[in-house]
Motif scaffolding. Sequence first.
Motif, PDB file in Angstrom:
ATOM      1  N   THR A 152       1.421  -0.939   0.181  1.00  0.00           N
ATOM      2  CA  THR A 152       0.110   0.226  -0.389  1.00  0.00           C
ATOM      3  C   THR A 152       0.772   1.536   0.243  1.00  0.00           C
ATOM      4  O   THR A 152       2.057   1.310   0.838  1.00  0.00           O
ATOM      5  N   ALA A 153       0.770   2.302  -1.160  1.00  0.00           N
ATOM      6  CA  ALA A 153       1.767   2.822  -0.970  1.00  0.00           C
ATOM      7  C   ALA A 153       1.222   3.924   0.476  1.00  0.00           C
ATOM      8  O   ALA A 153       0.818   4.638   0.906  1.00  0.00           O
ATOM      9  N   ALA A 154       3.053   4.245   0.509  1.00  0.00           N
ATOM     10  CA  ALA A 154       3.299   5.093   1.907  1.00  0.00           C
ATOM     11  C   ALA A 154       4.457   5.841   1.800  1.00  0.00           C
ATOM     12  O   ALA A 154       5.215   5.486   1.174  1.00  0.00           O
ATOM     13  N   LEU A 182       2.469  -1.123   4.577  1.00  0.00           N
ATOM     14  CA  LEU A 182       2.910  -0.092   4.506  1.00  0.00           C
ATOM     15  C   LEU A 182       4.593   0.246   4.250  1.00  0.00           C
ATOM     16  O   LEU A 182       5.013   0.706   4.026  1.00  0.00           O
ATOM     17  N   GLU A 183       5.211  -0.835   3.874  1.00  0.00           N
ATOM     18  CA  GLU A 183       6.422  -1.043   3.895  1.00  0.00           C
ATOM     19  C   GLU A 183       7.904  -0.123   5.208  1.00  0.00           C
ATOM     20  O   GLU A 183       8.779   0.565   4.628  1.00  0.00           O
ATOM     21  N   LEU A 184       6.871  -0.529   6.827  1.00  0.00           N
ATOM     22  CA  LEU A 184       7.827   0.057   7.189  1.00  0.00           C
ATOM     23  C   LEU A 184       8.677  -0.387   8.388  1.00  0.00           C
ATOM     24  O   LEU A 184       7.804  -0.996   9.052  1.00  0.00           O
ATOM     25  N   PRO A 185       9.692  -0.260   8.098  1.00  0.00           N
ATOM     26  CA  PRO A 185      10.442  -0.999   8.547  1.00  0.00           C
ATOM     27  C   PRO A 185      10.894  -0.732  10.065  1.00  0.00           C
ATOM     28  O   PRO A 185      10.314   0.462  10.269  1.00  0.00           O
ATOM     29  N   HIS A 186      10.697  -1.520  10.980  1.00  0.00           N
ATOM     30  CA  HIS A 186      10.655  -1.403  12.410  1.00  0.00           C
ATOM     31  C   HIS A 186      11.402  -2.651  13.175  1.00  0.00           C
ATOM     32  O   HIS A 186      11.774  -3.815  12.853  1.00  0.00           O
ATOM     33  N   ILE A 187      11.698  -2.137  14.475  1.00  0.00           N
ATOM     34  CA  ILE A 187      12.290  -2.774  15.610  1.00  0.00           C
ATOM     35  C   ILE A 187      11.719  -4.043  16.341  1.00  0.00           C
ATOM     36  O   ILE A 187      10.576  -3.282  16.862  1.00  0.00           O
ATOM     37  N   LEU A 188      11.955  -5.018  16.289  1.00  0.00           N
ATOM     38  CA  LEU A 188      10.882  -6.212  16.989  1.00  0.00           C
ATOM     39  C   LEU A 188      11.390  -6.653  18.236  1.00  0.00           C
ATOM     40  O   LEU A 188      12.597  -7.204  18.248  1.00  0.00           O
ATOM     41  N   HIS A 189      10.902  -5.640  18.965  1.00  0.00           N
ATOM     42  CA  HIS A 189      11.589  -6.268  20.427  1.00  0.00           C
ATOM     43  C   HIS A 189      10.697  -7.583  20.731  1.00  0.00           C
ATOM     44  O   HIS A 189       9.461  -7.457  21.430  1.00  0.00           O
ATOM     45  N   SER A 190      10.846  -8.813  20.815  1.00  0.00           N
ATOM     46  CA  SER A 190      10.450  -9.966  20.902  1.00  0.00           C
ATOM     47  C   SER A 190      10.070  -9.995  22.825  1.00  0.00           C
ATOM     48  O   SER A 190      10.976 -10.649  22.822  1.00  0.00           O
ATOM     49  N   ALA A 237       0.353   6.053   5.490  1.00  0.00           N
ATOM     50  CA  ALA A 237      -0.157   5.857   4.071  1.00  0.00           C
ATOM     51  C   ALA A 237      -0.747   7.474   3.232  1.00  0.00           C
ATOM     52  O   ALA A 237      -0.692   8.152   3.970  1.00  0.00           O
ATOM     53  N   LEU A 238      -0.300   7.191   2.143  1.00  0.00           N
ATOM     54  CA  LEU A 238      -0.297   8.281   0.766  1.00  0.00           C
ATOM     55  C   LEU A 238      -1.349   7.732   0.485  1.00  0.00           C
ATOM     56  O   LEU A 238      -2.400   6.934   0.502  1.00  0.00           O
TER      57      LEU A 238
END
Length: 238
Positions: A152-154, A182-190, A237-238
Amino acid sequence: MRYSVSLVSKNEIPSSQYALEIAGYKLKESSNLGTRPEKPIEIYEFESCPFCRKQVREVVAVLDLDVLFYPCPRNGPNFRPKVAQMGGKQQFPYMVDPNTGVALYESDEIIKYLVDKYGDGKVPLLLSLGLLTTLTEGFAMIGRMGKGTSYTAAKLPPKPLELWAYEPSPFCKVVREVLVELELPHILHSCARGSPKRQDVFARVGHFQVPYLEDPNTGVKMFESADIVDYLRATYAL
């Protein structure tokens, strides 16, 4: 991660420490963790891929690793081309360990590498059954078929978002799907059972609840999957 649990008097665990309370008692949980990477492992993947789930969200939870996820939804303009540039093909999952310089395709190879480097060298049985493991991972995602698959464009955030979550939670999954779309880089803290990161969340906000999102680009900190999804869409999102 070797997990152990016992039921103790609620007075044995101070109120400043996270513990699940049951009928006047508290669960005392502990884990024996392996070597901790200095920098987060980097993984390129997408939510609805059974190989990615087999490799990423389960072994990462078992090893209690922090991971910087670069989502690669279908038609995503940013990280799918980057994987092809780095590794020579668009195949997922793709892992890069910035601590050692190791880069790998193939879920089984990634699992073995992570367990050898950051665990006790023993691949969990349910992650070592080959095709059976892959099939069961696929069956587990049938109810959310198609979610977390297509772009989804973002707009890209300047800094990765941070998410505290754990794999079995359906509420965490909903948030992950939108982060991928949204192709958002994120750090996952499991934050699987026994993870010391449960105490980290408790220390930050006074109780433990996931999913919990912090966005360093806006200063927003929030719980509740529906609210997080609305925030992500409204902000990026755009």
